[in-house]
Design a protein around this motif. Structure first.
Motif, PDB file in Angstrom:
ATOM      1  N   ASP A   1       0.833  -1.206   0.000  1.00 47.50           N
ATOM      2  CA  ASP A   1       0.000   0.000   0.000  1.00 47.50           C
ATOM      3  C   ASP A   1       0.867   1.256   0.000  1.00 47.50           C
ATOM      4  N   ILE A   2       0.381   2.272  -0.717  1.00 49.44           N
ATOM      5  CA  ILE A   2       0.977   3.611  -0.689  1.00 49.44           C
ATOM      6  C   ILE A   2      -0.161   4.599  -0.429  1.00 49.44           C
ATOM      7  N   ILE A   3      -0.120   5.251   0.713  1.00 45.07           N
ATOM      8  CA  ILE A   3      -1.165   6.216   1.081  1.00 45.07           C
ATOM      9  C   ILE A   3      -0.679   7.620   0.715  1.00 45.07           C
ATOM     10  N   ILE A   4      -1.552   8.389   0.051  1.00 44.40           N
ATOM     11  CA  ILE A   4      -1.171   9.719  -0.440  1.00 44.40           C
ATOM     12  C   ILE A   4      -2.248  10.723  -0.056  1.00 44.40           C
ATOM     13  N   ILE A   5      -1.821  11.850   0.501  1.00 43.82           N
ATOM     14  CA  ILE A   5      -2.742  12.938   0.819  1.00 43.82           C
ATOM     15  C   ILE A   5      -2.095  14.267   0.432  1.00 43.82           C
ATOM     16  N   HIS A   6      -2.907  15.190  -0.068  1.00 44.63           N
ATOM     17  CA  HIS A   6      -2.441  16.504  -0.501  1.00 44.63           C
ATOM     18  C   HIS A   6      -3.017  17.582   0.419  1.00 44.63           C
ATOM     19  N   GLY A   7      -2.355  18.725   0.453  1.00 49.48           N
ATOM     20  CA  GLY A   7      -2.903  19.858   1.197  1.00 49.48           C
ATOM     21  C   GLY A   7      -1.829  20.690   1.859  1.00 49.48           C
ATOM     22  N   THR A   8      -2.268  21.598   2.708  1.00 55.79           N
ATOM     23  CA  THR A   8      -1.334  22.467   3.429  1.00 55.79           C
ATOM     24  C   THR A   8      -1.538  22.424   4.945  1.00 55.79           C
ATOM     25  N   ASN A   9      -2.529  21.693   5.416  1.00 57.14           N
ATOM     26  CA  ASN A   9      -2.692  21.488   6.857  1.00 57.14           C
ATOM     27  C   ASN A   9      -1.923  20.219   7.216  1.00 57.14           C
ATOM     28  N   TYR A  10      -0.625  20.373   7.401  1.00 51.50           N
ATOM     29  CA  TYR A  10       0.261  19.219   7.484  1.00 51.50           C
ATOM     30  C   TYR A  10       0.001  18.357   8.721  1.00 51.50           C
ATOM     31  N   LYS A  11      -0.339  18.977   9.814  1.00 49.95           N
ATOM     32  CA  LYS A  11      -0.632  18.198  11.011  1.00 49.95           C
ATOM     33  C   LYS A  11      -1.843  17.303  10.792  1.00 49.95           C
ATOM     34  N   GLU A  12      -2.905  17.860  10.282  1.00 49.15           N
ATOM     35  CA  GLU A  12      -4.122  17.094  10.031  1.00 49.15           C
ATOM     36  C   GLU A  12      -3.885  16.018   8.980  1.00 49.15           C
ATOM     37  N   MET A  13      -3.093  16.347   7.958  1.00 52.71           N
ATOM     38  CA  MET A  13      -2.792  15.370   6.906  1.00 52.71           C
ATOM     39  C   MET A  13      -2.067  14.155   7.474  1.00 52.71           C
ATOM     40  N   SER A  14      -1.088  14.399   8.348  1.00 50.69           N
ATOM     41  CA  SER A  14      -0.347  13.277   8.919  1.00 50.69           C
ATOM     42  C   SER A  14      -1.268  12.398   9.762  1.00 50.69           C
TER      43      SER A  14
END
Length: 364
Positions: A5-18
Motif C-alpha cells: 500500500d501507498i497512502i497519499i494525501i495533498h494539502g497544506t494542513n500538514y498536522k491534520e494530513m499526517s
C-alpha cells in the motif's frame, strides 16, 4: 494496511494530513500494545528550517504525537542524530522541535550522544545507537529529496540517523550504498511517514525546495524509495542501495503492482513556497495555469532530469500544465487537464519519470 500500500494525501494542513494518513493506515493496531515505546525518527541532517527542503516539518511530528496520544500511547520520544559536523541540538531548535517537545511533553533524544553496540546486519557488522535499538516501534519520517551522493534520499537512508558518528564515517568510506542496504535489516519495526512537502531538488542540505504539499505513508521502505525514484524522474537502478536492500529481504521495488490509496485529490493550486532562482529557471520551460502542487512539482523534477542530460534549450515550446487548460487545445501538455492537446501525458498527477520519458519522445 498491507506492505504494497501507498497512502497519499495533498494539502497544506500538514498536522491534520499526517493524522489522516496514520488513521487510514490503522497505525495503532499495527503497533499493538499501548505499553510499547514508540520513537519518531525525523530527518534533521542539518540545523535548518524545513522550508528550505532539508528537514522534516514540525507539524508532521505534532500530528503523529496527537494521533498516538489520542490512542493512549504514552511512551513516545523524538530521536535523531544529525550528520557528522552538525549539531543535533541546534537542529532541534532550527526545525521547531523544542516547542513540540514542550507542548506534548515528549522528550528529544540526541543520538549523537548515545552509546551503541555492534549488530550483524546480514553479513555486515554495523553499530547502532542503543536507545534507537531499544524502541519497540519506530515511525520513520524522512524528507523526499535529492542527494548529492546517492541521487535520492528517503526511507532507507534516513535510518542512517540511528547510527553513531563513527559508523557514519565508515559508511562514507564504503560508498554508502552497501551499508545503507544492510542497515535496513537491523532497524526496529517501523512505519514510514514521508514529508513530501517541499524537498530539495538534488541536495540533502536543502536550498532549492520543490513544493509538492503531500504526505505519504508506507510500510515497506524499499517500495517507498522505489516510488521516490518515480517521483523524481529516476530509475531504481540509479540508486544501487534500493535493489541491494530488496535482495537482503527488506522490501520490494515493485511499484507497478503497488496499491495506491488516495485520501483526497490534489486541488491545491498555487504553492505558498517561493521558488528559488534555479527552480525559476526550470519553470521557464513550463506554462502553468492553476496547476496543482504535486503535478507542477513533478514537472519541475522532470525538467531538472532533462537539464542534467542536456535536453533543455532555447526555443522549446513551453509545456502546458494545470486546471486552467481543461477543455482547451494546444501543442504539448502534461497531466489529465491537458488531455485535449495534440500531445498529452495522462496522470493526476503524472510521475516525473513518466514525464521525462514523454518529453524525450515528444518535445521539440
Amino acid at each position: 494496511m498491507e506492505k504494497n500500500d501507498i497512502i497519499i494525501i495533498h494539502g497544506t494542513n500538514y498536522k491534520e494530513m499526517s493524522m489522516q494518513v496514520l488513521e487510514k493506515a490503522g497505525l495503532a493496531d499495527l503497533i499493538g500494545s499501548r505499553d510499547k515505546s514508540v520513537a519518531l525518527k525525523p530527518n534533521l541532517v542539518v540545523a535548518a528550517h524545513p522550508s528550505g527542503g532539508a528537514t522534516t516539518h514540525s507539524e508532521l511530528l505534532a500530528g503523529v504525537i496527537e494521533y498516538l496520544q489520542d490512542h493512549d500511547f504514552r511512551r513516545i520520544s523524538i530521536m535523531e542524530g544529525s550528520w557528522v559536523g552538525d549539531n543535533t541540538q541546534s537542529a532541534f531548535s532550527a526545525a521547531g522541535y523544542r516547542e513540540i517537545s514542550r507542548k506534548y511533553n515528549v522528550p528529544l533524544i540526541d543520538l549523537q550522544k548515545d552509546s551503541y553496540h555492534e549488530y550483524d546486519a546480514k553479513g555486515m557488522k554495523i553499530n547502532v545507537c542503543d536507545k534507537a535499538k531499544a524502541v519497540d516501534f519506530m515511525i520513520n519520517m524522512p524528507v523526499l529529496k535529492g542527494h548529492c551522493q546517492t541521487t535520492i534520499t528517503c526511507a532507507l537512508k534516513n535510518y542512517k540517523g540511528i547510527i553513531p558518528n563513527v559508523e557514519k564515517r565508515k559508511f562514507h568510506t564504503m560508498g554508502l550504498h552497501k551499508p545503507i542496504a544492510h542497515l535496513s535489516t537491523v532497524v526496529p519495526e517501523s512505519f514510514i511517514l514521508v514529508d513530501n512537502i517541499c524537498g530539495d531538488l538534488d541536495f540533502e542540505e536543502g536550498g532549492n525546495p520543490v513544493a509538492m504539499n503531500r504526505v505519504l505513508g508506507f510500510l515497506d521502505p524499499v517500495l517507498c524509495d522505489s516510488y521516490v525514484c518515480d517521483c523524481m524522474g529516476y530509475s531504481v537502478d540509479d540508486v544501487p542501495y534500493i535493489r541491494m536492500a530488496e535482495r537482503l529481504g527488506s522490501g520490494s521495488t515493485d511499484t507497478a503492482h503497488a496499491n495506491f490509496i488516495y485520501l483526497n485529490e490534489d486541488r491545491q493550486g498555487s504553492s505558498k513556497f517561493k521558488m528559488t532562482r534555479r527552480v525559476q529557471n526550470l519553470a521557464r520551460y513550463a506554462q502553468q495555469k492553476d496547476a496543482c502542487s504535486a503535478c507542477y512539482g513533478s514537472l519541475i523534477y522532470a525538467l531538472d532530469r532533462l537539464n542534467d542530460s542536456g535536453r533543455l534549450r532555447k526555443g522549446l515550446t513551453p509545456v502546458c500544465i494545470g486546471q486552467g487548460f481543461k477543455g482547451q487545445t494546444g501543442e504539448i501538455g502534461v497531466g489529465q487537464c491537458t488531455c485535449g492537446f495534440q500531445k498529452s501525458l495522462k496522470g493526476c498527477p503524472p510521475k516525473a519519470i513518466d514525464i521525462v520519458n514523454f518529453l524525450e519522445e515528444n518535445w521539440t
